[in-house]
Enzyme design. Sequence first.
Site, PDB file in Angstrom:
ATOM      1  CG  HIS A  53     -13.701 147.459  22.808  1.00 46.12           C
ATOM      2  ND1 HIS A  53     -12.927 146.511  23.411  1.00 46.12           N
ATOM      3  CD2 HIS A  53     -13.234 147.582  21.535  1.00 46.12           C
ATOM      4  CE1 HIS A  53     -12.016 146.068  22.545  1.00 46.12           C
ATOM      5  NE2 HIS A  53     -12.179 146.718  21.397  1.00 46.12           N
ATOM      6  CD  GLU A  55     -17.050 146.061  26.880  1.00 46.86           C
ATOM      7  OE1 GLU A  55     -17.000 146.665  25.783  1.00 46.86           O
ATOM      8  OE2 GLU A  55     -16.611 144.924  27.043  1.00 46.86           O
ATOM      9  CB  CYS A  78     -11.348 143.045  25.799  1.00 55.06           C
ATOM     10  SG  CYS A  78     -11.143 144.833  25.819  1.00 55.06           S
ATOM     11  CD1 TRP A 173     -35.636 141.652 -11.813  1.00 53.36           C
ATOM     12  CD2 TRP A 173     -33.904 140.784 -10.759  1.00 53.36           C
ATOM     13  NE1 TRP A 173     -34.597 142.530 -11.943  1.00 53.36           N
ATOM     14  CE2 TRP A 173     -33.504 142.021 -11.306  1.00 53.36           C
ATOM     15  CE3 TRP A 173     -32.958 140.028 -10.031  1.00 53.36           C
ATOM     16  CZ2 TRP A 173     -32.216 142.531 -11.167  1.00 53.36           C
ATOM     17  CZ3 TRP A 173     -31.679 140.553  -9.892  1.00 53.36           C
ATOM     18  CH2 TRP A 173     -31.317 141.795 -10.453  1.00 53.36           C
ATOM     19  NE  ARG A 187     -25.310 141.305  -3.636  1.00 56.20           N
ATOM     20  CZ  ARG A 187     -25.561 141.646  -4.893  1.00 56.20           C
ATOM     21  NH1 ARG A 187     -25.538 142.922  -5.246  1.00 56.20           N
ATOM     22  NH2 ARG A 187     -25.812 140.722  -5.796  1.00 56.20           N
ATOM     23  CB  THR A 199     -22.517 134.221 -11.808  1.00 59.21           C
ATOM     24  OG1 THR A 199     -22.900 132.919 -11.369  1.00 59.21           O
ATOM     25  CG2 THR A 199     -23.550 135.225 -11.381  1.00 59.21           C
ATOM     26  NE  ARG A 210     -28.166 147.634  -7.289  1.00 59.43           N
ATOM     27  CZ  ARG A 210     -27.630 146.522  -7.791  1.00 59.43           C
ATOM     28  NH1 ARG A 210     -26.349 146.449  -8.025  1.00 59.43           N
ATOM     29  NH2 ARG A 210     -28.387 145.480  -8.051  1.00 59.43           N
ATOM     30  CD  GLU A 295     -25.281 137.684  -3.985  1.00 59.88           C
ATOM     31  OE1 GLU A 295     -26.381 137.753  -4.567  1.00 59.88           O
ATOM     32  OE2 GLU A 295     -24.631 138.686  -3.669  1.00 59.88           O
ATOM     33  N   GLY A 297     -23.496 130.253  -8.949  1.00 58.57           N
ATOM     34  CA  GLY A 297     -24.377 129.433  -9.760  1.00 58.57           C
ATOM     35  C   GLY A 297     -24.283 128.003  -9.252  1.00 58.57           C
TER      36      GLY A 297
HETATM   37  C1  AOF Z   1     -14.631 145.035  19.854  1.00 56.23           C
HETATM   38  N1  AOF Z   1     -15.687 145.768  20.341  1.00 56.23           N
HETATM   39  O1  AOF Z   1     -17.124 146.310  21.936  1.00 56.23           O
HETATM   40  C2  AOF Z   1     -15.590 144.590  22.376  1.00 56.23           C
HETATM   41  C3  AOF Z   1     -14.513 143.803  21.866  1.00 56.23           C
HETATM   42  O2  AOF Z   1      -8.314 145.450  18.709  1.00 56.23           O
HETATM   43  P1  AOF Z   1      -9.338 145.895  19.694  1.00 56.23           P
HETATM   44  O3  AOF Z   1      -8.759 146.681  20.815  1.00 56.23           O
HETATM   45  O4  AOF Z   1     -10.496 146.610  19.063  1.00 56.23           O
HETATM   46  O5  AOF Z   1      -9.895 144.568  20.392  1.00 56.23           O
HETATM   47  C4  AOF Z   1     -10.662 143.628  19.698  1.00 56.23           C
HETATM   48  C5  AOF Z   1     -11.057 142.492  20.619  1.00 56.23           C
HETATM   49  O6  AOF Z   1     -11.648 142.976  21.812  1.00 56.23           O
HETATM   50  C6  AOF Z   1     -12.099 141.570  20.008  1.00 56.23           C
HETATM   51  O7  AOF Z   1     -11.498 140.555  19.264  1.00 56.23           O
HETATM   52  C7  AOF Z   1     -12.806 141.010  21.246  1.00 56.23           C
HETATM   53  O8  AOF Z   1     -12.107 139.883  21.710  1.00 56.23           O
HETATM   54  C8  AOF Z   1     -12.665 142.099  22.311  1.00 56.23           C
HETATM   55  N2  AOF Z   1     -13.955 142.817  22.607  1.00 56.23           N
HETATM   56  N3  AOF Z   1     -14.088 144.087  20.612  1.00 56.23           N
HETATM   57  O9  AOF Z   1     -14.187 145.242  18.723  1.00 56.23           O
HETATM   58  C9  AOF Z   1     -16.179 145.592  21.558  1.00 56.23           C
HETATM   59  N4  AOF Z   1     -16.088 144.420  23.620  1.00 56.23           N
HETATM   60 ZN    ZN Z   2     -13.041 145.921  25.272  1.00 54.67          ZN
END
Ligand code: AOF
Ligand code: ZN
Length: 380
Positions: A53, A55, A78, A173, A187, A199, A210, A295, A297
Amino acid sequence: MSETTDSFFMQRALRLAARGAGKVNPNPLVGAVVVKEGTVIGEGWHERFGGPHAERAALAGLGACAEGATLYVTLEPCCHYGKTPPCTEAILEHKISRVVVGAPDPNPLVAGKGVRILREAGITVTEDVLAQQCREINRIFFHYIRTKTPYVTMKYAMTMDGRTATRVGHSRWITGEPARVRVHEDRGRHMAIMTGAGTIEADDPMLNCRLPGGRQPVRLICDTGLRTSVRARVAESAGEIPTWFLTCCRDHSRWEAYEKKGCRILELPEKDGRVDLAAAIKRLGEEGIDSIYLEGGSRLNGSALEAQIVQELHCYLAPKLFGGEESRGPIGGAGVTFPDQATAMKITNIRHYGQDILIESVMEDTCPGGAGRCRTAEGK
Ligand code: AOF
Ligand code: ZN
């Protein structure tokens, strides 16, 4: 710390968060900055799904230096064991003295508990700094975690007289190269692209991203009667790019030819003679798809609008005119009778790509939370 200083560092954290676009779904985009005595000593972002994450990425390698510092993070930290251990623990271990949070985490496993744990441990917590921008950047995550259905962005390109093809159906296009580059970026930001059998038949598109390093989204083809040729480019390349047909065809013997090429067939209920799109997005949500770039029609777009599955609309406007009684517009279906029955839209951005204009907008009321994009965690 003054409000402007907090906004300054949160802005920096937001820019870092954006770097994860297209790589973290269905998880959130998160950025974090560690500041001590006015100097940035660490920064990081959530780089890829399942990875550390933001942090922890920002704190990595700081050790005892982080003691007494302020951590700026775009989403509430979290406090649960998921694919990674709780970020609240890393914050406590590093003896951070203040945490500045952009937006609360709507994930029921967190939802205010992350902030509470920090406060109970004696850390000063400031919430809602640049809150709107921090929610906005995670509109897909907020929508998906609350509704369990994908966030749908409908996209089309039209001429200034509202045509998406000439009177004989040619559409390549309408916009120029710079606008088409932006389409490829979008995308890559969504987990799936959706289009209809019509389509595929008309254009035989690849529907891939791409751009170098761009992720290939799952290709979803709405094909009520399973009539797409197995020699269409999407079917032929299903071994390399995931390709799912959404169909009402119950004759499983007809599925085989597609499955042999590597396509997946999802059988769905029928509504008014077509794939029931409300049922389709529910199923796709269960499959882990958090976002769809639509995307289609005019028919598929009309059905999507009627089924109220669309949250956001990207309308590309090209400075040219096609004319013609027979030339199609972007959205079919029955349409409304009176102007006051129109679907209400809110423009969120207007951008220029070469000679073309992109109007980004949101539906006012297709999100259970109220305002189109799930603006707040509480759904206000
Ligand atoms: C993220 N990235 O920087 C933060 C998140 O399954 P995990 O451990 O990756 O946890 C996912 C959850 O953690 C996500 O749904 C969100 O609530 C919290 N914060 N998640 O993927 C991050 N800070
Ligand atoms: Zn976290």
